[in-house]
Motif scaffolding. Structure first.
Motif, PDB file in Angstrom:
ATOM      1  N   THR A  46       1.104  -1.375   0.408  1.00  0.00           N
ATOM      2  CA  THR A  46      -0.117   0.005   0.013  1.00  0.00           C
ATOM      3  C   THR A  46       0.807   1.095   0.372  1.00  0.00           C
ATOM      4  O   THR A  46       1.014   2.147  -1.085  1.00  0.00           O
ATOM      5  CB  THR A  46      -0.735  -0.185   1.123  1.00  0.00           C
ATOM      6  N   ALA A  47       2.008   1.483   1.213  1.00  0.00           N
ATOM      7  CA  ALA A  47       2.979   2.002   0.695  1.00  0.00           C
ATOM      8  C   ALA A  47       3.266   2.718  -0.139  1.00  0.00           C
ATOM      9  O   ALA A  47       4.296   3.758  -0.671  1.00  0.00           O
ATOM     10  CB  ALA A  47       3.617   2.583   2.040  1.00  0.00           C
ATOM     11  N   ARG A  80       2.983   1.126  -3.255  1.00  0.00           N
ATOM     12  CA  ARG A  80       2.156   2.150  -4.499  1.00  0.00           C
ATOM     13  C   ARG A  80       1.821   3.441  -4.504  1.00  0.00           C
ATOM     14  O   ARG A  80       1.593   4.461  -5.357  1.00  0.00           O
ATOM     15  CB  ARG A  80       0.778   1.126  -4.477  1.00  0.00           C
ATOM     16  N   ARG A  81       2.066   4.104  -3.413  1.00  0.00           N
ATOM     17  CA  ARG A  81       1.514   5.872  -3.038  1.00  0.00           C
ATOM     18  C   ARG A  81       3.279   6.116  -2.937  1.00  0.00           C
ATOM     19  O   ARG A  81       2.608   7.041  -3.883  1.00  0.00           O
ATOM     20  CB  ARG A  81       1.426   5.882  -1.189  1.00  0.00           C
ATOM     21  N   ARG A  82       3.807   5.350  -2.661  1.00  0.00           N
ATOM     22  CA  ARG A  82       5.574   6.417  -2.846  1.00  0.00           C
ATOM     23  C   ARG A  82       5.033   6.399  -4.437  1.00  0.00           C
ATOM     24  O   ARG A  82       6.059   7.244  -5.614  1.00  0.00           O
ATOM     25  CB  ARG A  82       6.500   5.854  -2.534  1.00  0.00           C
ATOM     26  N   THR A 103       2.946   6.254  -7.214  1.00  0.00           N
ATOM     27  CA  THR A 103       1.650   7.078  -7.915  1.00  0.00           C
ATOM     28  C   THR A 103       2.689   8.400  -7.555  1.00  0.00           C
ATOM     29  O   THR A 103       2.199   9.668  -8.565  1.00  0.00           O
ATOM     30  CB  THR A 103       0.434   6.917  -7.129  1.00  0.00           C
ATOM     31  N   ALA A 104       2.939   8.582  -6.613  1.00  0.00           N
ATOM     32  CA  ALA A 104       3.811   9.710  -6.145  1.00  0.00           C
ATOM     33  C   ALA A 104       3.966  10.280  -6.725  1.00  0.00           C
ATOM     34  O   ALA A 104       4.387  11.058  -7.370  1.00  0.00           O
ATOM     35  CB  ALA A 104       4.168  10.649  -4.385  1.00  0.00           C
TER      36      ALA A 104
END
Lengths: 71, 71, 71, 71, 71, 71
Positions: free
Chosen positions: A60-61, A63-65, A67-68
């Motif tokens: 989760t973390a 994927r967030r990175r 995407t950012a």
């Protein structure tokens, strides 16, 4: 009588993709080890991204990175 | 200290049936290997029929064929 | 099509005991969930006592303490 | 390239706790065996309390008894 | 980041066959789910025939019957 | 009642390192989830390097390349 367990993150695997994994894994065992497909099990576990860690962080973390980072 | 993992398809296993599996598996380990029930774990995994393959097809597809065949 | 995985410490389980575990686990799945024995797998993993920990110590260490305590 | 599978009962583990388990397990493998965190997987399985048995009963039943006992 | 666990009976699987299983399983995950091979693990467990049961008997017993039947 | 399964390649893990893994994993579950160490199992599987694949090759092949590369 092989047992194949495929664990992947739960990120929208379709029924068609699952069917392709089942066929592909079964055929692999038949081709390489001459196993009987009738007693070849393939079990797919879909794991929530919060519950899968790699490199000290959850997917989760990660994927967030990712995407950012793309912005 | 045994660990027993029972994987079955997710097709309506009731809480009573789960309790029967837990008791039966624990008693089996006590009877055959004289294990201590207090540290015998039994874990039941219910797997979606799309995610369980046998004989190159998912159990979902197999159940569909079985139902069609019965008509 | 159940899959049963029994993990126990490697402390002299005989072939007869393994056969009893296989029969008992299969019969349990047949009795409780009406599963087909022909596609019920039972796999026994014997784990070295150095490799099994409970209560912060290996079973090797626990057995040593138990033996010492009995003297 | 270690693979760590943590199985716990599904009783409200938060995302923060999962992250702490992922970090802690990865750091343990790095510290003790000098493994590369980039290829250390940690997978957490949350198991319904009906599906986890210990001492011949499900954790659901055990929790019920514990709660009753406290009154 | 898939994890693939292949369990087969311990009946003389060669290093070349293991390599073929590793390549085949990895390629399957890349093809079907577009996974990164660099973080795709394939782990093969070879299980003693005494420890693998199907249809209420060990594979050791089954092989013995099969051999006897062929005479 | 957690169950922790640590799978690593079989490359000379000592009894002391196994003990450290058992203690570390147990303490992690106690610290993060307030679990009871008396019913926390830690099981270490050592997998032959021929049987562990990553990035389409066995760890045996990878170690050979790494050693060759260092010369």
């Amino acid at each position: 009588m092989p047992y194949v367990n495929i664990r992947v993150t739960d990120e929208g695997v379709t029924a068609e993709q699952k069917q392709a994994l089942i066929e592909g894994a079964t055929d692999l065992l038949v081709r390489v080890l001459d196993k009987d497909p009738a007693t070849t099990f393939v079990i797919i576990d879909e794991v929530a991204t919060d519950n899968w860690g790699v490199d000290r962080e959850s997917v989760t973390a990660r994927r967030r990175r990712e995407t950012a980072g793309r912005k």
